[in-house]
Design a protein around this motif. Structure first.
Motif, PDB file in Angstrom:
ATOM      1  N   ASP A  45      44.732  -9.066   3.261  1.00 22.49           N
ATOM      2  CA  ASP A  45      43.938  -7.916   2.677  1.00 22.49           C
ATOM      3  C   ASP A  45      43.360  -7.057   3.937  1.00 22.49           C
ATOM      4  OD1 ASP A  45      44.470  -8.895   0.299  1.00 22.49           O
ATOM      5  OD2 ASP A  45      42.696  -9.822  -0.174  1.00 22.49           O
ATOM      6  N   LEU A  46      42.584  -7.287   4.855  1.00 25.33           N
ATOM      7  CA  LEU A  46      42.043  -6.491   5.757  1.00 25.33           C
ATOM      8  C   LEU A  46      42.999  -5.886   6.517  1.00 25.33           C
ATOM      9  CD1 LEU A  46      39.722  -5.678   7.371  1.00 25.33           C
ATOM     10  CD2 LEU A  46      39.930  -7.703   8.852  1.00 25.33           C
ATOM     11  N   LEU A  47      44.302  -6.404   6.729  1.00 25.82           N
ATOM     12  CA  LEU A  47      45.357  -5.743   7.716  1.00 25.82           C
ATOM     13  C   LEU A  47      45.939  -4.850   6.767  1.00 25.82           C
ATOM     14  CD1 LEU A  47      46.841  -8.628   9.624  1.00 25.82           C
ATOM     15  CD2 LEU A  47      45.750  -6.753  10.405  1.00 25.82           C
ATOM     16  N   ILE A  48      46.063  -4.872   5.357  1.00 28.14           N
ATOM     17  CA  ILE A  48      46.554  -4.015   4.634  1.00 28.14           C
ATOM     18  C   ILE A  48      45.936  -2.612   4.639  1.00 28.14           C
ATOM     19  CG2 ILE A  48      47.022  -3.343   2.192  1.00 28.14           C
ATOM     20  CD1 ILE A  48      48.148  -6.229   1.929  1.00 28.14           C
ATOM     21  N   GLU A  49      44.638  -2.927   4.683  1.00 37.74           N
ATOM     22  CA  GLU A  49      43.816  -1.811   4.574  1.00 37.74           C
ATOM     23  C   GLU A  49      43.789  -0.884   6.022  1.00 37.74           C
ATOM     24  OE1 GLU A  49      42.306  -0.454   1.860  1.00 37.74           O
ATOM     25  OE2 GLU A  49      43.367  -1.988   0.931  1.00 37.74           O
ATOM     26  N   MET A  50      43.893  -1.649   7.078  1.00 32.18           N
ATOM     27  CA  MET A  50      44.012  -1.081   8.210  1.00 32.18           C
ATOM     28  C   MET A  50      45.366  -0.275   8.323  1.00 32.18           C
ATOM     29  SD  MET A  50      42.522  -3.957  10.645  1.00 32.18           S
ATOM     30  CE  MET A  50      42.424  -3.345  12.106  1.00 32.18           C
ATOM     31  N   ILE A  51      46.368  -1.177   8.074  1.00 29.08           N
ATOM     32  CA  ILE A  51      47.977  -0.536   8.071  1.00 29.08           C
ATOM     33  C   ILE A  51      47.782   0.810   7.214  1.00 29.08           C
ATOM     34  CG2 ILE A  51      50.153  -0.864   7.255  1.00 29.08           C
ATOM     35  CD1 ILE A  51      49.899  -3.783   8.141  1.00 29.08           C
ATOM     36  N   LYS A  52      47.255   0.845   5.950  1.00 26.43           N
ATOM     37  CA  LYS A  52      47.317   1.905   5.187  1.00 26.43           C
ATOM     38  C   LYS A  52      46.669   3.145   5.689  1.00 26.43           C
ATOM     39  CE  LYS A  52      47.071  -0.054   0.534  1.00 26.43           C
ATOM     40  NZ  LYS A  52      46.098  -0.135  -0.747  1.00 26.43           N
ATOM     41  N   VAL A  53      45.646   2.996   6.469  1.00 22.02           N
ATOM     42  CA  VAL A  53      45.097   4.089   7.228  1.00 22.02           C
ATOM     43  C   VAL A  53      45.885   4.582   8.376  1.00 22.02           C
ATOM     44  CG1 VAL A  53      42.940   4.521   8.872  1.00 22.02           C
ATOM     45  CG2 VAL A  53      42.644   3.410   6.676  1.00 22.02           C
ATOM     46  N   ILE A  54      46.323   3.653   9.332  1.00 24.62           N
ATOM     47  CA  ILE A  54      47.267   4.144  10.288  1.00 24.62           C
ATOM     48  C   ILE A  54      48.562   4.689   9.570  1.00 24.62           C
ATOM     49  CG2 ILE A  54      48.861   3.042  12.006  1.00 24.62           C
ATOM     50  CD1 ILE A  54      46.809   1.048  12.517  1.00 24.62           C
ATOM     51  N   PHE A  55      49.048   4.325   8.454  1.00 28.14           N
ATOM     52  CA  PHE A  55      50.256   4.708   7.835  1.00 28.14           C
ATOM     53  C   PHE A  55      49.992   6.213   7.451  1.00 28.14           C
ATOM     54  CE2 PHE A  55      53.334   5.227   4.467  1.00 28.14           C
ATOM     55  CZ  PHE A  55      54.368   4.762   5.012  1.00 28.14           C
ATOM     56  N   HIS A  56      49.147   6.318   6.675  1.00 26.81           N
ATOM     57  CA  HIS A  56      48.622   7.830   6.321  1.00 26.81           C
ATOM     58  C   HIS A  56      48.200   8.647   7.412  1.00 26.81           C
ATOM     59  CE1 HIS A  56      49.493   6.555   2.298  1.00 26.81           C
ATOM     60  NE2 HIS A  56      48.539   5.342   2.252  1.00 26.81           N
ATOM     61  N   LYS A  57      47.536   8.349   8.425  1.00 25.94           N
ATOM     62  CA  LYS A  57      47.090   9.037   9.731  1.00 25.94           C
ATOM     63  C   LYS A  57      48.649   9.655  10.236  1.00 25.94           C
ATOM     64  CE  LYS A  57      42.575   7.930  10.957  1.00 25.94           C
ATOM     65  NZ  LYS A  57      41.645   7.451  11.798  1.00 25.94           N
ATOM     66  N   GLY A  58      49.366   8.786  10.048  1.00 28.59           N
ATOM     67  CA  GLY A  58      50.966   9.123  10.731  1.00 28.59           C
ATOM     68  C   GLY A  58      51.647   9.746   9.805  1.00 28.59           C
ATOM     69  N   ARG A  59      51.304  10.591   8.736  1.00 37.30           N
ATOM     70  CA  ARG A  59      51.707  11.420   7.870  1.00 37.30           C
ATOM     71  C   ARG A  59      52.927  10.585   7.019  1.00 37.30           C
ATOM     72  NH1 ARG A  59      53.022  15.673  12.075  1.00 37.30           N
ATOM     73  NH2 ARG A  59      53.657  13.711  12.805  1.00 37.30           N
ATOM     74  N   ASN A  60      52.834   9.083   6.815  1.00 40.55           N
ATOM     75  CA  ASN A  60      53.658   8.107   6.402  1.00 40.55           C
ATOM     76  C   ASN A  60      54.902   8.298   6.629  1.00 40.55           C
ATOM     77  OD1 ASN A  60      51.374   8.400   4.320  1.00 40.55           O
ATOM     78  ND2 ASN A  60      52.586   9.794   2.887  1.00 40.55           N
ATOM     79  N   SER A  61      55.096   8.345   8.076  1.00 39.70           N
ATOM     80  CA  SER A  61      56.259   8.163   8.783  1.00 39.70           C
ATOM     81  C   SER A  61      56.141   6.875   9.643  1.00 39.70           C
ATOM     82  CB  SER A  61      56.646   9.416   9.503  1.00 39.70           C
ATOM     83  OG  SER A  61      55.632   9.779  10.510  1.00 39.70           O
ATOM     84  N   LYS A  68      52.063  -1.486  14.860  1.00 41.50           N
ATOM     85  CA  LYS A  68      51.918  -2.585  15.897  1.00 41.50           C
ATOM     86  C   LYS A  68      51.137  -2.102  17.025  1.00 41.50           C
ATOM     87  CE  LYS A  68      54.103  -6.186  18.612  1.00 41.50           C
ATOM     88  NZ  LYS A  68      53.440  -7.373  18.114  1.00 41.50           N
ATOM     89  N   LYS A  69      51.550  -0.933  17.805  1.00 35.52           N
ATOM     90  CA  LYS A  69      50.903  -0.450  18.773  1.00 35.52           C
ATOM     91  C   LYS A  69      49.664   0.088  18.455  1.00 35.52           C
ATOM     92  CE  LYS A  69      51.492   3.163  22.131  1.00 35.52           C
ATOM     93  NZ  LYS A  69      52.057   4.343  22.730  1.00 35.52           N
ATOM     94  N   LYS A  70      49.236   0.672  17.266  1.00 35.75           N
ATOM     95  CA  LYS A  70      48.025   1.288  16.952  1.00 35.75           C
ATOM     96  C   LYS A  70      47.059  -0.183  16.577  1.00 35.75           C
ATOM     97  CE  LYS A  70      48.560   5.568  17.027  1.00 35.75           C
ATOM     98  NZ  LYS A  70      47.745   6.432  17.921  1.00 35.75           N
ATOM     99  N   LEU A  71      47.442  -1.151  15.982  1.00 37.06           N
ATOM    100  CA  LEU A  71      46.836  -2.285  15.616  1.00 37.06           C
ATOM    101  C   LEU A  71      46.540  -2.795  16.911  1.00 37.06           C
ATOM    102  CD1 LEU A  71      48.502  -3.560  12.518  1.00 37.06           C
ATOM    103  CD2 LEU A  71      46.373  -2.857  12.721  1.00 37.06           C
ATOM    104  N   ALA A  72      47.256  -2.907  17.998  1.00 39.82           N
ATOM    105  CA  ALA A  72      46.885  -3.442  19.368  1.00 39.82           C
ATOM    106  C   ALA A  72      45.607  -2.569  19.945  1.00 39.82           C
ATOM    107  CB  ALA A  72      48.154  -3.443  20.280  1.00 39.82           C
ATOM    108  N   GLU A  73      45.784  -1.643  19.950  1.00 40.71           N
ATOM    109  CA  GLU A  73      44.827  -0.769  20.228  1.00 40.71           C
ATOM    110  C   GLU A  73      43.598  -0.916  19.758  1.00 40.71           C
ATOM    111  OE1 GLU A  73      46.225   3.364  19.549  1.00 40.71           O
ATOM    112  OE2 GLU A  73      47.435   3.227  21.018  1.00 40.71           O
ATOM    113  N   GLN A  74      43.487  -1.477  18.589  1.00 38.04           N
ATOM    114  CA  GLN A  74      42.256  -1.791  17.827  1.00 38.04           C
ATOM    115  C   GLN A  74      41.814  -3.473  18.011  1.00 38.04           C
ATOM    116  OE1 GLN A  74      42.546  -0.706  13.481  1.00 38.04           O
ATOM    117  NE2 GLN A  74      43.451   1.332  14.273  1.00 38.04           N
ATOM    118  N   GLY A  75      42.770  -3.925  18.952  1.00 39.27           N
ATOM    119  CA  GLY A  75      42.421  -5.461  19.341  1.00 39.27           C
ATOM    120  C   GLY A  75      42.953  -6.436  18.189  1.00 39.27           C
ATOM    121  N   LYS A  76      44.062  -5.890  17.569  1.00 43.37           N
ATOM    122  CA  LYS A  76      44.699  -6.931  16.525  1.00 43.37           C
ATOM    123  C   LYS A  76      46.057  -7.229  17.096  1.00 43.37           C
ATOM    124  CE  LYS A  76      41.526  -7.316  13.219  1.00 43.37           C
ATOM    125  NZ  LYS A  76      41.178  -8.561  12.627  1.00 43.37           N
ATOM    126  N   SER A  77      46.447  -8.424  16.988  1.00 47.41           N
ATOM    127  CA  SER A  77      47.676  -8.873  17.456  1.00 47.41           C
ATOM    128  C   SER A  77      48.477  -9.308  16.292  1.00 47.41           C
ATOM    129  CB  SER A  77      47.978  -9.880  18.689  1.00 47.41           C
ATOM    130  OG  SER A  77      49.056 -10.002  19.027  1.00 47.41           O
TER     131      SER A  77
END
Length: 100
Positions: A45-61, A68-77
């Motif tokens: 659930d936490l990862l989904i919320e993080m992914i949604k933010v990243i996905f929308h900041k990337g203009r849904n593309s 994966k790269k953005k999550l790694a920058e936030q310390g999530k493998s």
């Protein structure tokens, strides 16, 4: 999986009919319904919320590689397969060419 399907269709049909159709007992369904989330479900659930933010900041593309790269920058493998599963669960389009 059976219980989640029953929950999803519970507005359209009775719980008794759905449990009979899926060949599970009603008491088992209600036990599942009242059980707390596992640590993995909470993490998803936490990862989904993080992914949604990243996905929308990337203009849904953004696909799984960029996410994966953005999550790694936030310390999530997190594996790309898991990211793809969570994207699908969240209803976000994943534009990767490979199917996992």
């Amino acid at each position: 999986m059976k219980y989640a399907w029953i929950k999803k269709h519970s507005e359209d049909f009775s719980i008794m009919a759905l449990c009979a159709f899926m060949e599970v007992s009603r008491s088992s369904y209600y036990d599942w319904l009242g059980s707390p989330k596992t640590e993995r479900e909470k993490e998803n659930d936490l990862l989904i919320e993080m992914i949604k933010v990243i996905f929308h900041k990337g203009r849904n593309s953004y696909g799984t590689r960029r996410i994966k790269k953005k999550l790694a920058e936030q310390g999530k493998s997190v594996s790309r397969r898991r990211i793809a599963r969570l994207l699908n669960r969240a209803g976000l389009a994943c534009k990767t060419k490979k199917k996992f």
